[in-house]
Design an enzyme around this catalytic site. Structure first.
Site, PDB file in Angstrom:
ATOM      1  N   SER A 183       0.856  -1.227   0.131  1.00 15.93           N
ATOM      2  CA  SER A 183      -0.072  -0.026  -0.003  1.00 15.93           C
ATOM      3  C   SER A 183       0.901   1.303   0.112  1.00 15.93           C
ATOM      4  O   SER A 183       1.856   1.512  -0.864  1.00 15.93           O
ATOM      5  CB  SER A 183      -0.834  -0.034   1.242  1.00 15.93           C
ATOM      6  OG  SER A 183      -1.851   0.777   1.154  1.00 15.93           O
ATOM      7  N   ASP A 433      -8.459  -5.574  -6.026  1.00 14.26           N
ATOM      8  CA  ASP A 433      -8.256  -4.085  -5.246  1.00 14.26           C
ATOM      9  C   ASP A 433      -8.425  -2.863  -5.880  1.00 14.26           C
ATOM     10  O   ASP A 433      -7.798  -2.709  -6.977  1.00 14.26           O
ATOM     11  CB  ASP A 433      -6.762  -4.278  -5.055  1.00 14.26           C
ATOM     12  CG  ASP A 433      -5.938  -3.254  -4.020  1.00 14.26           C
ATOM     13  OD1 ASP A 433      -6.959  -2.594  -3.385  1.00 14.26           O
ATOM     14  OD2 ASP A 433      -4.839  -3.179  -3.842  1.00 14.26           O
ATOM     15  N   HIS A 458      -6.033  -6.555  -1.708  1.00 14.12           N
ATOM     16  CA  HIS A 458      -5.102  -5.458  -1.332  1.00 14.12           C
ATOM     17  C   HIS A 458      -3.694  -6.050  -0.712  1.00 14.12           C
ATOM     18  O   HIS A 458      -3.898  -6.773   0.514  1.00 14.12           O
ATOM     19  CB  HIS A 458      -5.633  -4.411  -0.493  1.00 14.12           C
ATOM     20  CG  HIS A 458      -4.818  -2.939  -0.237  1.00 14.12           C
ATOM     21  ND1 HIS A 458      -4.315  -2.449  -1.361  1.00 14.12           N
ATOM     22  CD2 HIS A 458      -4.351  -2.393   0.857  1.00 14.12           C
ATOM     23  CE1 HIS A 458      -3.772  -1.384  -1.034  1.00 14.12           C
ATOM     24  NE2 HIS A 458      -3.938  -1.165   0.386  1.00 14.12           N
TER      25      HIS A 458
END
Lengths: 506, 506
Positions: A183, A433, A458
């Site tokens: 991320s 995601d 994710h």
């Protein structure tokens, strides 16, 4: 009173924040803290580390007379083969939260450490967790002046200084460093390769939307993917959600409507506006899309495998006389109350809290977000920079620099750039995601590669392996291991060529 | 009074600054300003440019509430083929001085602009020339707080922001940028490739000692090369200079010694210490080594071709009854008074002036300098970081960060780093130049190449061509042109492959 719902959404990776021009201008945060506590309870025993602190410059790029701060880091050297063997150093680029949370949710790194004989370090990102300038969160978050050093460039410099010092102290200057991050941490890992190619030999940047800036990708991308994730499970589910926003407003406009909505959705306290409810739902759908993992997990919340399928099963499968809002409630309960233990729901109870990601979103991390009338199940919204800027000013007394990230860290014409610049980055993404839309999804060169999985969520690849892992996930991780092995092998061969006496058993 | 001469020398590229622990701790500056005026008188007509100003963030890496400043830049678009033709942009990375001085001393760039159809821009380095934060030099240089944003990283960010904005305004986002720079400007050009690979496609880094930091090269390197430059012309000249330092001290210790020395060396005012004289001589020898060009030039001072040969001819050729100090005077007059117009010499007349490079040397640009008893013609001196730091504190109230440059900008293991990171840098160096010892002198990859000339001085290749250019210099420049052409060709082919409709007459 036809209050128009126009939301400027600043979306973080671990917390969805809502700037609502029609209601509170202050960000609110869903369940993050609670989720964290649950995770620690479960995972802490699996990961053994020492907690240490490193004295950092508050400003690496000026010589203003500022107090240093303590950067926390976690370290595990149980498997390290040591400096003389050029044992690698695996560094996780801490992102916008408590480093223990990320470390204990990155099982992949812990699992592969023995195979590589790697030293593990997890430096925390400044202004998060315990790594607070000015001694405390209260002081660090006091105002725009104290917050002003919460920037990505300073965080990258922290990592560079930290690992350089660590290597010097271990006499391990020649040990190769491999970066990991998921991320925003993945963006940091990729950007480290861009800005500090001399510090690390490669990076696994998982779910790193480094292109989610300015006009590089369409601003609808994120919400379109969220919507598609629901549509692929069930178009009636998608349509129910799409129609629910108007139903919420209509209900809210009735006498006692907010009270009724609060009851339908089991809030502990009465809603102040329908926006609060819409934001709460928006959060849930966005996170569900991010963590639509193929097996039960609890990164954000305890959830079943394929949680969107579960949500849609509830929405579609409600009794035929259920209202649209009852269906929505049944669906969202999968997200907010899968354990069934929550009696009533709290909206964020700290409307005046200032969270670090909000500051970052209001300074450098300006990611335009719209939702399209056509493809999205959300209310149509066109990103409006003026009102975004105004909200940031009202909240923090700071002006964003929306073009700075692309100037400092690239993004436009990423293909030419990365191809001619660099090497050794894995961009891993799962197409479920919603952040994948802002990431790199194709190979840019022989050493800058994209590993894309259709069913992935994710940064799923960074999570620990489980017996339920699908084959494609096992293969993705194997590919990652192979690429990292290749980087280290190449690096060692070059070292060996430079210093023939170094020849060892590598 | 046997006052021991222990000098800490902070050497700039355009001004030799002396921190003397035994006398004034403040830096002094030789002839730079005068030389500049002479140059402008001669060169200005050859180079036509517009002078413009660009509004810059004072701090790119924090969001502190600071006033913007005006960055001056020079621009010439007479030869630019324009955005639609992907006409290249040649950007000179302004260094530690007035940008007009550097622009008008970089004739090579002006000469090749028509061949490339290039737009020329010369952005000035912050805190130099007219590019003063806080509105004036007086305010900008007031104290450590106002000076604190005078850093290399901020200057690099200035260039990145400047050129990104320029390209946007010209709708020339796709035009390739090629960087040029000499000396510290060359370091900036090379570092731009390291830190901003997405901003420019290549860099000609002329005489750029990016390795003159920490322990990467031996600290004696610079003075050993200066000394060798004299020794190769004449070992008796070398020995005369080597013996002169003791003679100066001995003379200074006599009654009326300083007065006698002032007379011998034709100073306008009496010397306060022999250190002043030694520093004055040290400066001259160092600059002579830098500008030991094969034909008459006047970068620092108006000088004949092969000026060291001239100096040594004077030293060696003085009448046989000349004292050692008279010989030294005759020699150094070639540097300080080649035109014969100077009646008497001034030492620096602004002992309290604060110059930008001194600040940089006292913060990031810590280049250890020693002189060896064995190889050098200078007084033996071992670089002493403690006293360096102390001098910096006394002068600026700032503590240097001697390890920061290598952390931020690399240097250690430059070969592995640059090889695996990057592309398209030319490191050009002449081996007569004492700064060459801290530069990159061998090819690191197929696109990171070293062009080394045995007879070359400090960024001679950037100077305008002359009829007296030796063959090796002509060839060096041809090689540079060929390499730059190659970078642009490759870039355009890649663009063409990406966007087939763009095919043009490139």
């Amino acid at each position: 009173m036809g209050s128009e719902l126009r939301l400027v959404l600043i979306i973080s990776f671990v917390s969805v924040l809502v700037f609502s021009t029609s209601s509170s201008p202050l960000p609110r945060f869903p369940r993050q803290n609670r989720a964290r506590i649950q995770l620690f309870g479960e995972d802490r025993n699996d990961y053994q580390y020492e907690t240490k602190y490193f004295s950092q410059q508050l400003d690496h790029f000026s010589f203003a007379d500022l107090p240093k701060f303590s950067q926390r880091y976690l370290i595990n050297s149980a498997h390290w083969t040591g400096a003389s063997e050029l044992g690698p150093i695996f560094l996780y680029c801490g992102n916008e939260g408590d480093i223990e949370w990320f470390a204990t949710n990155s099982g992949f790194i812990w699992e592969i450490a023995p195979k590589f004989g790697a030293l593990l370090v997890f430096p925390e990102h400044r202004y998060y967790g315990e790594s607070m300038p000015y001694g405390s969160k209260e002081e660090a978050y006091k105002n725009a002046t104290t917050l002003s050093y919460l920037t990505t460039e300073q965080a990258l410099a922290d990592f560079a200084v930290f690992v350089t010092d660590l290597k010097r102290n271990l006499s391990a200057e020649a040990s190769p460093v491999v970066l990991f991050g998921g991320s925003y941490g993945g963006m940091l890992a990729a950007w480290m390769r861009l800005k500090y190619p001399h510090i690390a030999i490669g990076a696994l940047a998982s779910s790193a939307p480094i292109l989610q800036f300015e006009d590089i990708v369409p601003p609808q991308t994120f919400y379109d993917i969220v919507s598609n994730d629901f549509k692929r499970e069930s178009s009636s589910c998608f349509n129910t959600i799409k129609n629910s926003w108007d139903a919420i407003i209509a209900e809210g406009q009735k006498a006692n409507g907010l009270q009724q909505l609060s009851k339908t959705f089991h809030f502990c306290r009465a809603l102040n506006s329908t926006d609060d409810l819409s934001d709460w739902l928006d959060s849930a759908y966005s996170y569900l899309a991010m963590v639509d993992y193929p097996y039960p997990a609890d990164f954000m919340m305890p959830l079943p495998g394929h949680p969107i399928k579960e949500v849609c099963r509830k929405i579609d499968g409600a009794s035929s006389d259920a209202s649209i809002l009852e269906r929505i409630y049944a669906g969202v309960s999968v997200y907010y109350n899968y354990t069934g233990k929550v009696g009533c729901f709290e909206l964020d109870d700290d409307p005046h809290g200032l969270d670090g990601w909000n500051w970052q979103a209001c300074t450098e991390m300006v990611m335009p977000m719209s939702s399209s009338q056509k493809n999205s199940m959300f209310t149509a919204y066109d990103f409006n920079y003026s009102s975004y800027k105004e909200d940031c000013w009202n909240t923090f007394r700071v002006n964003p620099r929306p073009r700075w990230v692309t100037t400092e860290l690239g993004g436009h014409d990423i293909e030419t750039t990365l191809k001619s610049f660099g090497s050794n980055i894995i961009f891993s993404n799962g197409l479920l995601d919603p952040w994948s839309g802002g990431s790199v999804l194709k190979n840019l060169s022989s050493t800058i590669v994209a590993l894309v999985t259709k069913e992935g969520g994710h940064h799923l690849d960074l999570r620990p392996s489980t017996p339920e892992d699908p084959k494609w996930l096992v293969e993705q991780r194997e590919a990652e291991i192979g690429l990292i092995q290749g980087w280290i092998r190449t690096y060692r061969l070059e070292k060996e060529a430079q210093f023939p006496l170094l020849k060892r058993s590598w």
